[in-house]
Structures are given as structure tokens and as C-alpha cells.
Design a protein around this motif. Structure first.
Motif, PDB file in Angstrom:
ATOM      1  N   LYS A  84      13.178  26.817  17.746  1.00 35.40           N
ATOM      2  CA  LYS A  84      13.060  27.695  18.597  1.00 35.40           C
ATOM      3  C   LYS A  84      11.953  28.860  18.493  1.00 35.40           C
ATOM      4  O   LYS A  84      11.492  29.395  19.203  1.00 35.40           O
ATOM      5  N   ALA A  85      11.368  28.719  17.047  1.00 34.19           N
ATOM      6  CA  ALA A  85      10.165  29.484  16.755  1.00 34.19           C
ATOM      7  C   ALA A  85       9.592  28.727  15.458  1.00 34.19           C
ATOM      8  O   ALA A  85      10.192  27.853  14.978  1.00 34.19           O
ATOM      9  N   HIS A  86       8.239  29.173  15.404  1.00 30.53           N
ATOM     10  CA  HIS A  86       7.329  28.396  14.411  1.00 30.53           C
ATOM     11  C   HIS A  86       7.453  29.215  13.272  1.00 30.53           C
ATOM     12  O   HIS A  86       7.315  28.669  12.069  1.00 30.53           O
TER      13      HIS A  86
ATOM     14  N   GLY B 286      11.072  23.649   5.117  1.00 29.19           N
ATOM     15  CA  GLY B 286      10.342  24.746   5.555  1.00 29.19           C
ATOM     16  C   GLY B 286       9.720  25.627   4.390  1.00 29.19           C
ATOM     17  O   GLY B 286      10.189  25.427   3.042  1.00 29.19           O
ATOM     18  N   THR B 287       9.189  26.792   4.521  1.00 30.31           N
ATOM     19  CA  THR B 287       8.908  27.582   3.491  1.00 30.31           C
ATOM     20  C   THR B 287       9.183  29.230   3.609  1.00 30.31           C
ATOM     21  O   THR B 287       8.935  29.673   4.901  1.00 30.31           O
TER      22      THR B 287
ATOM     23  N   ALA C 197       8.235  33.492   7.058  1.00 25.47           N
ATOM     24  CA  ALA C 197       8.725  32.008   6.678  1.00 25.47           C
ATOM     25  C   ALA C 197       8.196  31.217   7.869  1.00 25.47           C
ATOM     26  O   ALA C 197       8.005  31.593   9.169  1.00 25.47           O
ATOM     27  N   THR C 198       8.172  29.990   7.536  1.00 28.30           N
ATOM     28  CA  THR C 198       7.621  29.007   8.695  1.00 28.30           C
ATOM     29  C   THR C 198       8.582  27.643   8.586  1.00 28.30           C
ATOM     30  O   THR C 198       9.014  27.524   7.673  1.00 28.30           O
TER      31      THR C 198
ATOM     32  N   ALA D 248       1.734  25.134   9.068  1.00 28.87           N
ATOM     33  CA  ALA D 248       0.880  25.403   8.170  1.00 28.87           C
ATOM     34  C   ALA D 248       1.085  26.831   7.756  1.00 28.87           C
ATOM     35  O   ALA D 248       0.607  27.720   8.192  1.00 28.87           O
ATOM     36  N   HIS D 249       1.736  26.933   6.710  1.00 30.18           N
ATOM     37  CA  HIS D 249       1.973  28.273   6.050  1.00 30.18           C
ATOM     38  C   HIS D 249       1.046  28.925   5.712  1.00 30.18           C
ATOM     39  O   HIS D 249       0.844  30.442   5.979  1.00 30.18           O
TER      40      HIS D 249
END
Ligand SMILES: Nc1ncnc2c1ncn2[C@@H]1O[C@H](COP(=O)(O)O)[C@@H](OP(=O)(O)O)[C@H]1O
Ligand SMILES: [Mg+2]
Ligand SMILES: [Mg+2]
Ligand SMILES: [Mg+2]
Length: 306
Positions: free
Chosen positions: A229-231, A257-258, A283-284, A289-290
Motif C-alpha cells: 500500500k506504500a513504497h 525490505g529495508t 524503510a522501503t 531502490a532504498h
């Protein structure tokens, strides 16, 4: 509980049961209506639900794991606790998990459990109960390895029950949710609803989002990343603490994820570390692309997070 199961799986398995019990306490306090709000600091509230849920989780875990450091958000007190708040059960599926060798025989001295008994207190006091989560994170050495995120007000219409529990162990597995990728060709950013300031806003503006999703709780915002729901979760503030991010970080990492600070460094979660996440929270979702986010944060925003 199967004593043959490893220490890490026993902690995560019991934490699942403890967060479910704490979630029931949180619902009961709300339906009884006696929130008994205390102001701990500026824009920092504590309710009867925060206090009771923490008591339930920490008493239960410390009886089962007496040699492990457990750090909770709320100050502890020595008052009596109802016997039905003491959890001894454990999630049987977690106990069956096979761990890699480096997680099998961990020293209890290297473990630190971070407990946020009610994440999203501000929203809870305003009746926005869907934002609330209960968080238990398990660190081994400096790393957040295991996480449990319980959502006490999640409605599962199919099962007809209230509440769900998401978990993850980095490099081992995850459960309680189905990971979804966020939509291509858009940038959806989630951030605080109740703790914004100039720096928080400057970071978001610099990322030119298509949409900003303002919700309460670090747990809830990471769930938005888990479910597509979010990037990104962008919070250029020093307000989050280790108990806010340990569990969400572990679950997010378990699906690829990160979560880092605004300098791209991971937070350390050993028992002696400081509590505030002074360098902010970025956080991604998996596959994002963090580094792109880090590159687009203005120097001034970073300098305010030291
Ligand atoms: N400026 C601040 N002061 C105190 N706590 C803050 C804060 N900014 C963030 N937090 C804490 O970080 C968590 C996530 O914040 P937010 O919902 O604004 O994103 C909340 O945890 P709790 O609800 O467990 O206290 C909140 O209290
Ligand atoms: Mg709080
Ligand atoms: Mg919190
Ligand atoms: Mg809290």
C-alpha cells in the motif's frame, strides 16, 4: 512447550501468544472506557491499555525467559497482575520451524527483546483503533532478527474474528500476511499522522510523492509496506525508539525490505544501546531502490538528525 525447539523460535512463538493476549486487553480497556491517560511528555501519551498490555507481555516473557533482557516502552511497576494475563502457550507452527545453524544455538546473553505494548497510542486515544499494533522484536547481538506485529482491531470477515498477527524471522520465514508489491509508476509514501514537524515535511517534499499516507504507529506503517500500500515509510524525526522499529524491521527484512536511518545505516538493538532512533527512520518495500530515497534527502534534513 517443546523444550527441543530452539531459543529463538520459542521466544517468537510465545511472543505471538502474548501479543494476542495483550491485544484483547487493549480492546477491553477501550470498551470499558477507562483510558486513564497520563501525559509522559510533549505529544507523548500513555493509557491504561499501554500499561496493562506491557505488564502482560513482559511478565509472561520474563517468567519463561528469565535470563534474557527485555526492554519495554513503559515504566514498570510492581502491582499484582491477574493470573489470566500470564501467557504460557506458544504458536505450534513457529516451534516447528527449522533455523539455520547460526540461529540455532544462541547465547541468552546476546538476546534483547524490545516490547512496544501499544504502538499508535495517540490514534488509540482518538478512537482510530485500526492504527494500533502490539510489537515484540527480538534482537540477537545488534541485529533485529525476529518480529511479531499484532493488530488487535484487524477485521477478518471470512474467519469472523478480530485481530491478526504478522511475524517474520530474517532468513527463515514469515507469516500472517501475504506480501504484495506496491504499484509500479507511482511513489506512495507513508509517514506520521501525529508527530510531524518541519524536518519530517522537508524530507517528504524532497521525494515528490504522488500520495502521502498519514497513519499512526511504526507497526502500522510497516504493514503498509508489507502489503503493497506504500513504497516507503519516511520519518525524518528523532521521535521513534528501538521498541517502535525492532519488530517491524525484522518482519520487513524477512520479506526482503529495508529499514535504516537517514544515513543508510542499520540501527543496533543490543541491550546497552540508546533508546531513541536519533537519525530518523527510512524503510522501503522489497524491490524499491532504498539508495534512491537516501540520495534525494537534502543534506540539511540529515544534519538535523544527528
Ligand atoms: N516526537 C515524538 N515524541 C514522542 N514519541 C514519538 C515522537 N515521534 C514519534 N514517536 C513515537 O513513535 C511511534 C510512531 O509514531 P507515529 O505514529 O507518529 O508515526 C509512536 O509510538 P507509541 O504510540 O508506541 O508511543 C510515537 O509515540
Ligand atoms: Mg508511547
Ligand atoms: Mg510505538
Ligand atoms: Mg507504545
Amino acid at each position: 512447550m517443546a523444550q527441543s525447539a530452539s531459543l529463538l523460535t520459542r521466544i517468537v512463538a510465545t511472543s505471538i501468544s502474548a501479543t494476542i493476549r495483550a491485544g484483547k486487553i487493549i480492546r477491553d480497556v477501550m470498551s470499558d472506557g477507562g483510558l486513564k491517560i497520563v501525559e509522559k511528555g510533549k505529544n507523548d501519551l500513555q493509557t491504561e491499555a499501554d500499561r496493562c498490555a506491557q505488564k502482560c507481555i513482559i511478565t509472561s516473557l520474563s517468567r519463561l525467559f528469565p535470563n534474557i533482557t527485555i526492554i519495554g516502552e513503559e515504566e514498570s511497576n510492581s502491582c499484582e497482575i491477574p493470573s489470566d494475563w500470564i501467557v504460557t502457550e506458544a504458536d505450534q507452527d513457529i516451534l516447528k520451524l527449522k533455523l539455520p545453524a547460526h540461529l540455532e544455538n544462541i547465547d541468552p546473553k546476546d538476546v534483547c527483546i524490545w516490547v512496544d505494548p501499544l504502538d499508535g497510542t495517540s490514534e488509540y486515544t482518538q478512537g482510530l483503533v485500526e492504527h494500533v499494533t502490539v510489537l515484540v522484536g527480538v534482537a540477537i547481538g545488534e541485529r533485529a532478527v525476529g518480529g511479531v506485529i499484532h493488530q488487535p482491531y484487524y477485521k477478518d470477515n471470512e474467519k469472523g474474528i478480530l485481530g491478526r498477527t504478522l511475524w517474520g524471522i530474517n532468513g527463515v520465514g514469515y507469516g500472517g500476511f501475504v506480501p504484495v508489491s506496491p504499484p509500479d509508476g507511482k511513489r506512495l509514501i507513508t509517514t506520521t499522522r501525529s508527530h510531524s514537524d518541519k524536518n519530517v515535511k522537508a524530507a517528504i517534499d524532497a521525494l515528490s510523492p504522488d500520495e502521502v499516507i498519514r497513519v499512526g504507529g511504526a507497526g502500522h506503517k510497516v504493514i503498509l509496506l508489507l502489503e503493497g500500500k506504500a513504497h516507503a515509510y519516511v520519518f525524518a524525526s528523532q521521535g521513534c525508539k528501538k521498541w517502535d522499529t525492532c519488530a517491524p524491521e525484522a518482519v520487513l527484512h524477512a520479506i526482503g525490505g529495508t529499514l535504516t536511518d537517514f544515513y543508510g545505516e542499520k540501527y543496533a538493538y543490543h541491550a546497552e544501546t540508546i533508546h531513541p532512533n536519533l537519525r530518523g527512520v527510512l524503510a522501503t518495500a522489497p524491490g524499491q531502490a532504498h539508495q534512491w530515497y537516501l540520495n534525494h534527502i537534502p543534506e540539511e534534513v540529515k544534519q538535523n538528525l544527528q
